[in-house]
Write a protein that holds these residues in place. Structure first.
Motif, PDB file in Angstrom:
ATOM      1  N   GLU A   1       0.827  -1.207   0.000  1.00 60.58           N
ATOM      2  CA  GLU A   1       0.000   0.000   0.000  1.00 60.58           C
ATOM      3  C   GLU A   1       0.862   1.258   0.000  1.00 60.58           C
ATOM      4  OE1 GLU A   1      -3.533   2.140   2.641  1.00 60.58           O
ATOM      5  OE2 GLU A   1      -2.906   0.088   3.080  1.00 60.58           O
ATOM      6  N   LYS A   2       1.850   1.314   0.898  1.00 63.07           N
ATOM      7  CA  LYS A   2       2.706   2.500   0.975  1.00 63.07           C
ATOM      8  C   LYS A   2       3.555   2.652  -0.281  1.00 63.07           C
ATOM      9  CE  LYS A   2       3.008   2.539   6.045  1.00 63.07           C
ATOM     10  NZ  LYS A   2       3.900   2.364   7.223  1.00 63.07           N
ATOM     11  N   ALA A   3       4.040   1.533  -0.808  1.00 58.92           N
ATOM     12  CA  ALA A   3       4.859   1.596  -2.014  1.00 58.92           C
ATOM     13  C   ALA A   3       4.050   2.082  -3.205  1.00 58.92           C
ATOM     14  CB  ALA A   3       5.473   0.226  -2.315  1.00 58.92           C
ATOM     15  N   SER A   4       2.808   1.615  -3.308  1.00 64.17           N
ATOM     16  CA  SER A   4       1.969   2.027  -4.437  1.00 64.17           C
ATOM     17  C   SER A   4       1.626   3.513  -4.337  1.00 64.17           C
ATOM     18  CB  SER A   4       0.692   1.178  -4.492  1.00 64.17           C
ATOM     19  OG  SER A   4      -0.092   1.339  -3.327  1.00 64.17           O
ATOM     20  N   GLN A   5       1.394   3.999  -3.124  1.00 60.17           N
ATOM     21  CA  GLN A   5       1.120   5.426  -2.944  1.00 60.17           C
ATOM     22  C   GLN A   5       2.330   6.264  -3.343  1.00 60.17           C
ATOM     23  OE1 GLN A   5       0.006   5.596   1.186  1.00 60.17           O
ATOM     24  NE2 GLN A   5      -2.098   4.914   0.812  1.00 60.17           N
ATOM     25  N   ALA A   6       3.515   5.798  -2.942  1.00 64.90           N
ATOM     26  CA  ALA A   6       4.737   6.550  -3.245  1.00 64.90           C
ATOM     27  C   ALA A   6       5.070   6.540  -4.727  1.00 64.90           C
ATOM     28  CB  ALA A   6       5.903   5.977  -2.443  1.00 64.90           C
ATOM     29  N   LEU A   7       4.609   5.524  -5.446  1.00 67.23           N
ATOM     30  CA  LEU A   7       4.818   5.510  -6.891  1.00 67.23           C
ATOM     31  C   LEU A   7       4.053   6.640  -7.573  1.00 67.23           C
ATOM     32  CD1 LEU A   7       4.792   1.744  -7.926  1.00 67.23           C
ATOM     33  CD2 LEU A   7       6.640   3.385  -8.331  1.00 67.23           C
ATOM     34  N   LEU A   8       2.944   7.044  -6.967  1.00 68.71           N
ATOM     35  CA  LEU A   8       2.141   8.129  -7.528  1.00 68.71           C
ATOM     36  C   LEU A   8       2.571   9.492  -6.979  1.00 68.71           C
ATOM     37  CD1 LEU A   8      -1.367   6.420  -7.370  1.00 68.71           C
ATOM     38  CD2 LEU A   8       0.121   6.685  -9.370  1.00 68.71           C
ATOM     39  N   ASP A   9       2.837   9.535  -5.683  1.00 65.54           N
ATOM     40  CA  ASP A   9       3.221  10.807  -5.063  1.00 65.54           C
ATOM     41  C   ASP A   9       4.031  10.488  -3.813  1.00 65.54           C
ATOM     42  OD1 ASP A   9       3.503  13.293  -3.927  1.00 65.54           O
ATOM     43  OD2 ASP A   9       1.377  13.792  -3.952  1.00 65.54           O
ATOM     44  N   PHE A  10       5.317  10.785  -3.859  1.00 65.75           N
ATOM     45  CA  PHE A  10       6.216  10.467  -2.750  1.00 65.75           C
ATOM     46  C   PHE A  10       6.239  11.607  -1.751  1.00 65.75           C
ATOM     47  CE2 PHE A  10      10.685  10.443  -1.046  1.00 65.75           C
ATOM     48  CZ  PHE A  10      10.484   9.381  -0.174  1.00 65.75           C
ATOM     49  N   GLU A  11       5.649  11.356  -0.595  1.00 67.64           N
ATOM     50  CA  GLU A  11       5.671  12.279   0.548  1.00 67.64           C
ATOM     51  C   GLU A  11       5.220  13.685   0.170  1.00 67.64           C
ATOM     52  OE1 GLU A  11       9.538  12.062   2.351  1.00 67.64           O
ATOM     53  OE2 GLU A  11       9.161  10.060   3.193  1.00 67.64           O
ATOM     54  N   GLY A  12       4.204  13.774  -0.686  1.00 72.84           N
ATOM     55  CA  GLY A  12       3.641  15.070  -1.041  1.00 72.84           C
ATOM     56  C   GLY A  12       4.510  15.912  -1.953  1.00 72.84           C
ATOM     57  N   THR A  13       5.501  15.321  -2.573  1.00 71.71           N
ATOM     58  CA  THR A  13       6.392  16.085  -3.454  1.00 71.71           C
ATOM     59  C   THR A  13       5.787  16.330  -4.828  1.00 71.71           C
ATOM     60  OG1 THR A  13       7.456  14.049  -4.273  1.00 71.71           O
ATOM     61  CG2 THR A  13       8.439  15.112  -2.331  1.00 71.71           C
ATOM     62  N   GLY A  14       4.726  15.563  -5.165  1.00 70.73           N
ATOM     63  CA  GLY A  14       4.204  15.642  -6.511  1.00 70.73           C
ATOM     64  C   GLY A  14       4.994  14.832  -7.507  1.00 70.73           C
ATOM     65  N   LEU A  15       5.977  14.112  -7.019  1.00 71.08           N
ATOM     66  CA  LEU A  15       6.815  13.250  -7.843  1.00 71.08           C
ATOM     67  C   LEU A  15       6.726  11.819  -7.346  1.00 71.08           C
ATOM     68  CD1 LEU A  15      10.048  15.454  -7.985  1.00 71.08           C
ATOM     69  CD2 LEU A  15       8.390  15.149  -9.832  1.00 71.08           C
TER      70      LEU A  15
END
Length: 353
Positions: free
Chosen positions: A19-33
């Protein structure tokens, strides 16, 4: 419908990690990247890799006399890197399976790589006992767990030379005195994360002692100096490493993980030993907590068991081609529920015989 994933690797990860990895693939820690597109030299990624390195040492109970590297090439590259960096005159190898054998063959390209004990002649069904290594060996290499044959070192060999271990399939599955090792390496794709990164834990004072020149990409000291950033690392795989390490701590660390893994192994081995249609492959005293290997007493019944497994959504259970039969890999992230489902299938297999 839920799959029960017994794959030997790449293998199961915890749902929280996915779950966390999939979220970070879309947006890493709110960076928009995406975490897959940030620079490996950015402050955001430096926090990831440094946190992961610190957690490896913390979980292993090691101090800063050790360095943690995240490299590429899998454990198979370490078969080469270890002797390149450590083998000056001769090294000792205990041959307990396919991967141990391959590691020894790579080392033999650099110097004398002596097999001091082996279970090859008996089909790698056991771990050699009573092995003592001392004298002028540069190191002793072992493979702590053997994925293909389902054996594991439960007691380490006695040695007065540095102990090197391939822990690809059992790292952080149980408490160990990790300070007994001079160097540990492990491919990530079993207990540490996704494929693509390899963890190396090395005692720094072992390095810089060989007379040969070492190519840059194979030089541990250069990777240490570059903080695992000599070349572009596997950024997403290292981020998954961090998530797995954090998950491991949240489960209660190595003692809790050992209890979890022993419960799974005891349940499955108990059914294998009870069921007259099944026979375990490895000698009982050397059985692995991570890879449970078993065969059928009658190979003509294989299709029926395969059908039952498919109906129960059991995946990745076929044995390695060199052993045949079945292999249930029950790594850290596999829940007890999946083992319970497999045991019920094996009982049904017996009932419908």
């Amino acid at each position: 419908m839920k799959k029960h994933n017994f794959s030997a690797g790449p293998s199961i990860l915890a749902p929280e990690v996915f779950e966390k990895a999939s979220q970070a693939l879309l947006d890493f820690e709110g960076t928009g990247l995406s975490v897959a597109e940030i620079s490996h030299r950015s402050p955001a990624f430096l926090r990831v890799i440094q946190r992961a390195q610190a957690l490896v040492l913390e979980i292993a109970g090691l101090d800063n006399s050790y360095e943690v590297l995240f490299l590429q090439g899998g454990a198979s590259m370490q078969f080469l890197m270890v002797p390149y960096n450590l083998l000056e005159t001769k090294a000792a190898y205990i041959d307990t399976g396919t991967w141990a054998n391959k590691a020894q063959k790579e080392a033999a390209l650099f110097g004398k790589a002596e097999v001091v004990a082996s279970s090859k002649a008996e089909g790698y069904k056991f771990i050699p006992k009573g092995v003592t290594v001392s004298g002028d060996f540069d190191y002793l290499h072992i493979t702590t767990n053997n994925t293909i044959y389902g054996t594991e070192f439960h007691t380490l060999p006695q040695t007065t030379v540095p102990l090197v271990a391939d822990m690809s399939s059992d790292i952080f599955s149980r408490p160990l005195d990790y300070s007994q090792f001079g160097l540990i390496y492990a491919g990530s794709q079993k207990n540490l994360g996704a494929s693509g990164s390899t963890v190396v834990i090395v005692k720094k004072d072992l390095l810089g002692k060989v007379s040969r020149k070492i190519p840059s990409m194979l030089d541990y000291q250069l990777h240490i100096k570059s903080e695992s950033l000599y070349n572009t690392p596997s950024t997403f795989a290292i981020y998954v490493n961090l998530l797995v390490l954090e998950w491991l701590q949240a489960q209660g660390g190595l003692h809790a993980m050992e209890q979890h893994n022993r419960a799974k192994a005891n349940l499955l081995y108990g059914e294998i030993d009870r069921n007259p249609l099944l026979v375990g492959y490895a000698n009982k005293e050397d059985r692995s907590l991570m890879n449970v290997v078993f065969n059928l007493t009658d190979e003509s019944t294989k299709e029926r068991l395969d059908t039952l497994c498919k109906e129960a959504n059991i995946s990745g259970i076929q044995g390695h081609r060199s052993v045949g039969g079945y292999r249930a890999s029950i790594y850290n992230a596999l829940p007890l529920e999946s083992v319970q489902v497999l045991v019920e299938v094996l009982k049904e297999f017996e009932r419908t015989a």
